[in-house]
Enzyme design. Structure first.
Site, mmCIF file in Angstrom:
data_model
loop_
_atom_site.group_PDB
_atom_site.id
_atom_site.type_symbol
_atom_site.label_atom_id
_atom_site.label_comp_id
_atom_site.label_asym_id
_atom_site.label_seq_id
_atom_site.Cartn_x
_atom_site.Cartn_y
_atom_site.Cartn_z
ATOM 1 N N ASP A 52 63.893 80.192 15.620
ATOM 2 C CA ASP A 52 63.670 80.004 16.521
ATOM 3 C C ASP A 52 62.281 79.982 17.219
ATOM 4 O OD1 ASP A 52 65.187 79.930 19.311
ATOM 5 O OD2 ASP A 52 64.391 81.352 19.854
ATOM 6 N N TYR A 57 56.829 82.537 24.323
ATOM 7 C CA TYR A 57 56.066 83.484 23.202
ATOM 8 C C TYR A 57 54.884 83.068 23.222
ATOM 9 C CZ TYR A 57 61.426 83.119 22.418
ATOM 10 O OH TYR A 57 62.503 83.766 22.379
ATOM 11 N N LYS A 82 62.960 76.285 23.486
ATOM 12 C CA LYS A 82 64.353 76.454 24.895
ATOM 13 C C LYS A 82 62.969 75.983 26.244
ATOM 14 C CE LYS A 82 64.963 81.406 23.257
ATOM 15 N NZ LYS A 82 64.317 81.100 22.164
ATOM 16 N N GLY A 234 67.329 90.155 18.582
ATOM 17 C CA GLY A 234 67.384 91.073 18.832
ATOM 18 C C GLY A 234 68.620 92.436 17.920
ATOM 19 N N PHE A 236 67.626 94.769 16.482
ATOM 20 C CA PHE A 236 67.233 95.891 16.668
ATOM 21 C C PHE A 236 66.956 96.247 17.540
ATOM 22 C CE2 PHE A 236 64.744 94.230 12.291
ATOM 23 C CZ PHE A 236 66.023 94.976 11.472
ATOM 24 N N ASN A 237 67.621 96.270 18.470
ATOM 25 C CA ASN A 237 67.489 96.686 20.007
ATOM 26 C C ASN A 237 66.635 97.038 20.699
ATOM 27 O OD1 ASN A 237 70.645 97.538 19.937
ATOM 28 N ND2 ASN A 237 69.853 96.537 21.964
ATOM 29 N N SER A 238 65.203 95.600 20.482
ATOM 30 C CA SER A 238 63.580 95.829 20.449
ATOM 31 C C SER A 238 62.874 96.669 19.880
ATOM 32 C CB SER A 238 63.168 96.214 22.006
ATOM 33 O OG SER A 238 64.100 95.405 23.307
ATOM 34 N N GLY A 239 63.762 97.046 18.694
ATOM 35 C CA GLY A 239 62.846 98.006 17.868
ATOM 36 C C GLY A 239 63.506 99.725 17.910
ATOM 37 N N ILE A 240 64.822 100.257 18.514
ATOM 38 C CA ILE A 240 64.409 101.097 18.623
ATOM 39 C C ILE A 240 65.486 101.631 17.200
ATOM 40 C CG2 ILE A 240 67.265 101.099 19.824
ATOM 41 C CD1 ILE A 240 65.884 103.538 21.569
ATOM 42 N N LEU A 241 66.339 100.373 16.108
ATOM 43 C CA LEU A 241 67.685 100.473 15.541
ATOM 44 C C LEU A 241 66.332 100.846 13.797
ATOM 45 C CD1 LEU A 241 70.003 99.196 16.673
ATOM 46 C CD2 LEU A 241 70.192 101.999 16.485
#
Length: 338
Positions: A52, A57, A82, A234, A236-241
């Site tokens: 994708d 981007y 997109k 996402g 990992f939710n933008s990296g927090i996970l």
């Protein structure tokens, strides 16, 4: 090898793990072009066939890099890009209208346009940047309150209603694309999309993850009723996970950090890496066809593959449900329901 799942009611099938192209374009930090191309090639070598990208981007950088890597290897792959943003040249960074998080963007600026002509022009421009004759999936990008605010978004939504949706259906009917959908960060706008017409697939980032399942109902249930698939972006939710402090592309508030600590404590109890649980969790829902992380390098991709294949005891999922960390009614990878 990866399992494959069908996109909606189309003939398209995607591997259950994909490769997202935002990180390759240098979000937050620069990624050398050779690393980006090597990451796409490494994904191909490891059996990943869904990729994708988007004009936004790196303001064209991701599409150029993705096209370079896939140009002579399209057979058996599925590629999405997109519409909703066209690109115009800018003389310097100082004259940009919109703030951004790209470390080294190409010298272009985004122009929001969800109209019939805007969709058609964006599609043709993407093919030129990619250096390809076709893509498989076309998503309407970031149309929603989170990106535009309520007042401005009404105007953009009207563009989609008045002509943008017709452009997408024409492209699909002509065979120029095989599936259409929306790629957004909020599930509510996707319920509005169902009212507008039929869609094959939605790329929803951050709203159906181990951290939050706000999209579970009515959105995911409606997808099953309407025969639409969900790509989970996402994961990992933008990296927090994965040990970061970013959530929704910004610094996470304390309540989110506290929720992550609760999840992490359960994972530690069962000696499971939190990112492995986060990556494997979404695919259990029957509407989900693909999980779409965004590694920057072949080494990062190898780490993701290790998490993807990590053994997770059934008891971990039971513990998350018992402690109320996942929403009631959520399908669990152990075959149960929270």
């Amino acid at each position: 090898m990866f399992q494959k799942r069908r996109i909606g009611r189309t003939d398209l099938e995607v591997t259950t793990l994909g490769l997202g192209g935002a990180s390759l374009a240098g979000i937050f930090r620069k990624v050398p072009d050779e690393d980006a191309r090597a990451t796409v090639q490494h994904a191909l070598d490891r059996g990943i066939t869904y990729f994708d990208t988007a004009p936004q981007y790196g303001y064209g950088r991701s599409e150029h890099l993705m096209g370079d890597a896939l140009r002579f290897k399209r057979e058996g792959t599925v590629l999405s890009t997109k519409v909703g943003r066209r690109l115009k040249p800018v003389a310097s960074e100082a004259v940009r209208e919109y703030p951004h998080n790209w470390a080294d963007p190409l010298p272009f600026e985004q122009v929001y346009d969800y109209s019939y002509d805007g969709v058609m022009r964006s599609f043709e421009d993407s093919l030129q940047r990619l250096g390809l004759a076709s893509v498989d999936i076309l998503y309407v990008h970031d149309i929603g309150v989170m990106t535009h605010g309520a007042v401005v978004n009404r105007g953009y939504w009207q563009q989609l209603v008045d002509g943008g949706y017709r452009a997408l259906t024409e492209l699909k009917a002509s065979g120029k694309v095989k599936a259409i959908g929306l790629g957004v960060n909020e599930w509510e706008v996707l319920m509005d999309a169902f009212a507008l017409g039929d869609w094959d697939v939605f790329l929803l980032a951050g709203r159906y993850t181990l951290l939050e399942q706000t999209a579970l109902s009515p959105f995911m249930t409606t997808c099953l009723e309407r025969g639409a698939s969900v790509v989970v972006g996402g994961p990992f939710n933008s990296g927090i996970l994965v040990g970061g402090s970013t959530w929704n592309y910004a610094k996470a508030p304390e309540e989110i950090m506290a929720r992550v600590r609760r999840i992490e404590a359960v994972c530690e109890r069962f000696n499971v890496p939190l990112p492995a649980a986060a990556l494997q969790f979404p695919l259990t829902h029957p509407a989900v066809c693909n999980v779409l992380p965004g590694p920057r390098t072949p080494a990062e991709l190898d780490g993701i593959l290790d998490w993807w294949n990590a053994p997770i005891p059934d008891e971990l999922w039971t513990a998350l449900a018992r402690e109320g960390i996942v929403a009631k009614g959520t399908p669990l990878p152990n075959g149960g329901v929270a």
